[in-house]
Design an enzyme around this catalytic site. Structure first.
Site, PDB file in Angstrom:
ATOM      1  N   LYS A 128      31.287   6.457 -46.572  1.00 56.00           N
ATOM      2  CA  LYS A 128      32.401   7.387 -46.788  1.00 56.00           C
ATOM      3  C   LYS A 128      31.790   8.774 -46.946  1.00 56.00           C
ATOM      4  O   LYS A 128      30.650   8.901 -47.383  1.00 56.00           O
ATOM      5  CB  LYS A 128      33.150   7.020 -48.066  1.00 56.00           C
ATOM      6  CG  LYS A 128      33.983   5.768 -47.922  1.00 56.00           C
ATOM      7  CD  LYS A 128      34.932   5.664 -49.093  1.00 56.00           C
ATOM      8  CE  LYS A 128      35.595   4.311 -49.107  1.00 56.00           C
ATOM      9  NZ  LYS A 128      36.268   4.068 -50.374  1.00 56.00           N
ATOM     10  N   HIS A 131      32.095  13.932 -50.383  1.00 60.81           N
ATOM     11  CA  HIS A 131      33.096  14.998 -50.356  1.00 60.81           C
ATOM     12  C   HIS A 131      33.014  15.923 -51.567  1.00 60.81           C
ATOM     13  O   HIS A 131      32.185  15.734 -52.459  1.00 60.81           O
ATOM     14  CB  HIS A 131      34.495  14.416 -50.178  1.00 60.81           C
ATOM     15  CG  HIS A 131      34.900  13.502 -51.284  1.00 60.81           C
ATOM     16  ND1 HIS A 131      35.140  13.949 -52.563  1.00 60.81           N
ATOM     17  CD2 HIS A 131      35.092  12.168 -51.304  1.00 60.81           C
ATOM     18  CE1 HIS A 131      35.477  12.937 -53.311  1.00 60.81           C
ATOM     19  NE2 HIS A 131      35.448  11.836 -52.575  1.00 60.81           N
ATOM     20  N   HIS A 134      32.610  14.709 -55.108  1.00 64.96           N
ATOM     21  CA  HIS A 134      31.275  14.311 -55.571  1.00 64.96           C
ATOM     22  C   HIS A 134      30.430  15.525 -55.942  1.00 64.96           C
ATOM     23  O   HIS A 134      29.440  15.397 -56.641  1.00 64.96           O
ATOM     24  CB  HIS A 134      30.537  13.511 -54.484  1.00 64.96           C
ATOM     25  CG  HIS A 134      31.112  12.153 -54.279  1.00 64.96           C
ATOM     26  ND1 HIS A 134      31.610  11.733 -53.071  1.00 64.96           N
ATOM     27  CD2 HIS A 134      31.297  11.119 -55.135  1.00 64.96           C
ATOM     28  CE1 HIS A 134      32.057  10.504 -53.192  1.00 64.96           C
ATOM     29  NE2 HIS A 134      31.889  10.108 -54.428  1.00 64.96           N
TER      30      HIS A 134
HETATM   31  N1  ARG Z   1      31.062   5.522 -56.478  1.00 66.17           N
HETATM   32  C1  ARG Z   1      32.048   5.938 -57.432  1.00 66.17           C
HETATM   33  C2  ARG Z   1      33.017   6.926 -56.780  1.00 66.17           C
HETATM   34  O1  ARG Z   1      32.673   7.593 -55.842  1.00 66.17           O
HETATM   35  C3  ARG Z   1      31.461   6.575 -58.666  1.00 66.17           C
HETATM   36  C4  ARG Z   1      30.529   5.682 -59.468  1.00 66.17           C
HETATM   37  C5  ARG Z   1      30.392   6.130 -60.886  1.00 66.17           C
HETATM   38  N2  ARG Z   1      29.468   5.363 -61.633  1.00 66.17           N
HETATM   39  C6  ARG Z   1      29.698   4.137 -62.131  1.00 66.17           C
HETATM   40  N3  ARG Z   1      28.751   3.530 -62.778  1.00 66.17           N
HETATM   41  N4  ARG Z   1      30.845   3.546 -61.980  1.00 66.17           N
HETATM   42  O2  ARG Z   1      34.131   7.046 -57.232  1.00 66.17           O
END
Ligand code: ARG
Length: 570
Positions: A128, A131, A134
């Site tokens: 993905k 963006h 992030h």
């Molecule tokens: N990959 C997730 C997202 O883009 C964020 C992860 C955050 N960290 C965690 N340990 N859940 O929304």
């Protein structure tokens, strides 16, 4: 360095017999130090305990204080307040002396020595786009990383990649069907996003396709070679693209263990939860009820036996407790995940590990980035990519530089630092929980409260020192030459730096540092418009040059804590 707040409250404490710790929290910083001193103590806070009117308490304390001394010049009573004027000569001496001892480490501490802080940030999702949402996690997490490190902790930065989950079942299905129609290598994330949008639409129309996708994910979890091969391919190509963004940011991680790392750690979690008797069946899935905490149940295992985002986070908590023995485990994500982390932290209380690990799980949420068009979402595919955004920032910075200083050397390098710095500073300049609105013109301005403004003031300090041709030695400084209002103001801001860094860490709020660098830049700007430096008599010139150097070093450090680089010219 001398702690004026302690000095004041110790004196009061001896007179009224109340502990310093209690008194210190009442101490205020008045808006106008010329009229009200540097610190004010509101005596009405003691009225009840001492059974006297605030005004009387204030006068009695003042009577019994023997001033002036090393720390304090005088105290005055205004209303029920005691207003303290610090000894400025001591302030100057202390701030400059501390700098002489610590240089770039001025403001740092050893509070965190021997302790680990785990920071889970950035964490984009494979296949993905990386963006603009992030961006905030990367920038806020990166700043916290530096801030804790500066306080003596060992920071551990973890990129908890979203490299697992049902979306891979969908992607595999889409790729199986239409993979040959696309050229994956040319723009892997774009292509994968297109495939994802396409298969997702199909899933919405056809339940059977959705089931095939779910099966694919289950196969992936069970180690099916074809599914694994595709998944690894998607992951490798995505990481390569993410790295381009991290390079622009100069961003590094200590660990890249993403969600998939925890798959084989799932059984242990399930076992621990089973033992508590709280893991229950619900419509074919297994969940932990959180009704008492007024939350929806936390799904631990799906109907088909697959793990969930939450289960993988639980396994990560246990792993981090065991491997990093953390003092705090911090998670930086948008506020959309507040419920997720509340649930996960609640369920984590059932895991077999020390309580301190359970109590020190901290979610650090932040607001959304709003563009004029509104929020962005992956499913419809209308997203602004971070890489494009940074390129645009650099391009705009180049234009500004081209206008202001066309003969500048290393234009490209400077434009990168200014452009990226502007984006980072914009992100960190307001309290993180607020939504951030993206406006190119304000963020790249050299005059507002912006990154480029602070960088510009830093460059000024450099050019002043270059012009002088030397930085005076500490032993040559005559402190009495820095008694004017503008120098004192700069020195006061410098004095606060150590406390500021601590507050930023306590609140997990980098904007506290952004505020500080703006204050320092602004006070320095008044200092050098009002005070001549070069051309003054030697003693004055040296004192001012010494201060100029200190401001430059601290501005650079402050920006560095935020993850912003400084150009040496601009
Ligand atoms: N990959 C997730 C997202 O883009 C964020 C992860 C955050 N960290 C965690 N340990 N859940 O929304």
């Amino acid at each position: 360095m001398i702690d004026f707040k302690k000095e004041i409250t110790q004196k009061i404490s001896r007179i009224v017999n109340i502990e310093v710790d209690k008194l210190i929290q009442f101490l205020e910083v008045p808006p106008d130090s010329e009229k009200m001193g540097e610190y004010a103590f509101p005596c009405f806070k003691l009225a009840k305990e001492l059974k006297k009117a605030p005004q009387i308490i204030a006068n009695e304390i003042k009577e019994k204080m023997i001033l002036p001394d090393e720390a304090l010049e005088r105290v005055e009573v205004i209303g029920g307040y005691l207003n303290f004027y610090i000894n400025r000569e001591t302030l100057i001496k202390e701030v400059l002396n501390e700098f002489e001892l610590k240089k770039e480490m001025f403001g740092s501490s050893k509070d965190g020595a021997g302790k680990n802080i785990v920071i889970d940030y950035s964490s984009p999702n494979i296949a993905k786009p990386f963006h603009i949402g992030h961006l905030r996690s990367t920038v806020i997490g990166g700043a916290l990383y530096n801030i804790y490190q500066f306080l003596g902790y060992k920071s551990v930065g973890i990129n908890h990649l979203g490299d697992y989950g049902t979306q891979f079942g969908k992607l595999i299905e889409g790729y199986k069907r239409w993979g040959s129609e696309y050229k994956l290598e040319e723009g892997p994330i774009d292509v994968l996003t297109q495939i994802y949008v396409r298969i997702n639409n199909l899933c919405n129309q056809d339940e059977n396709v959705l089931n095939l996708c779910r099966d694919n994910f289950k196969k992936l979890e069970d180690g099916d070679p074809y599914c694994i091969e595709l998944w690894e391919k998607f992951k490798g190509l995505s990481l390569k693209e993410f790295q381009k963004v991290y390079d622009l940011f100069n961003c590094k991680f200590d660990s890249w263990k993403g969600e998939s790392f925890y798959i084989n750690k799932m059984p242990e979690i399930i076992e621990m939860l089973e033992k508590t008797g709280k893991l229950v069946e619900s419509q074919g899935a297994r969940v932990i009820e959180l009704e008492e905490e007024s939350m929806v149940p936390c799904i631990i295992e799906k109907t088909n036996g697959s793990s969930t985002y939450a289960t993988r986070d639980l396994a990560a908590i246990l792993y981090r407790a065991r491997n990093y023995n953390y003092e705090k485990a911090i998670y930086v994500t948008s506020y959309e995940q507040i419920l997720h982390f509340k649930q996960v932290f609640e369920v984590a209380k059932l895991l077999e590990m020390d309580d301190s690990y359970k109590e020190n799980l901290i979610h650090v949420p932040f607001g959304m980035v709003l563009l004029k068009e509104g929020k962005m979402s992956t499913r419809e595919g209308n997203i602004i990519k971070l890489e494009d955004l940074l390129e645009e920032a650099i391009c705009r910075a180049t234009k500004v530089i081209e206008e202001k200083n066309p003969n500048l050397k290393n234009k490209e390098e400077v434009a990168r630092k200014v452009g990226v710095g502007a984006v980072i500073f914009n992100d960190l300049s307001n309290s993180r929980i607020k939504d951030e609105i993206f406006d190119w013109d304000t963020m790249l301005s050299f005059t507002g409260e912006t990154g480029p403004y602070v960088q510009y003031i830093y460059v000024r300090t450099k050019s002043i020192l270059d012009k002088a041709g030397y930085i005076p030695g500490f032993s040559e400084i005559d402190f009495s030459k820095l008694q004017d209002k503008f120098s004192i103001e700069v020195i006061k801001v410098l004095y606060s730096f150590g406390d500021i860094v601590k507050i930023a860490a306590e609140k997990n709020e980098p904007s506290v540092i952004s505020r500080f660098v703006i204050n320092l830049a602004q006070s320095f700007s008044s200092f050098y418009t009002e005070n001549r430096i070069i051309g003054e008599e030697k003693k004055v010139k040296d004192a001012r040059l010494y201060l100029t150097n200190q401001v430059g070093v601290v501005l650079k450090k402050g920006l560095e804590l935020l993850g912003i680089e400084v150009p040496s010219e601009m």
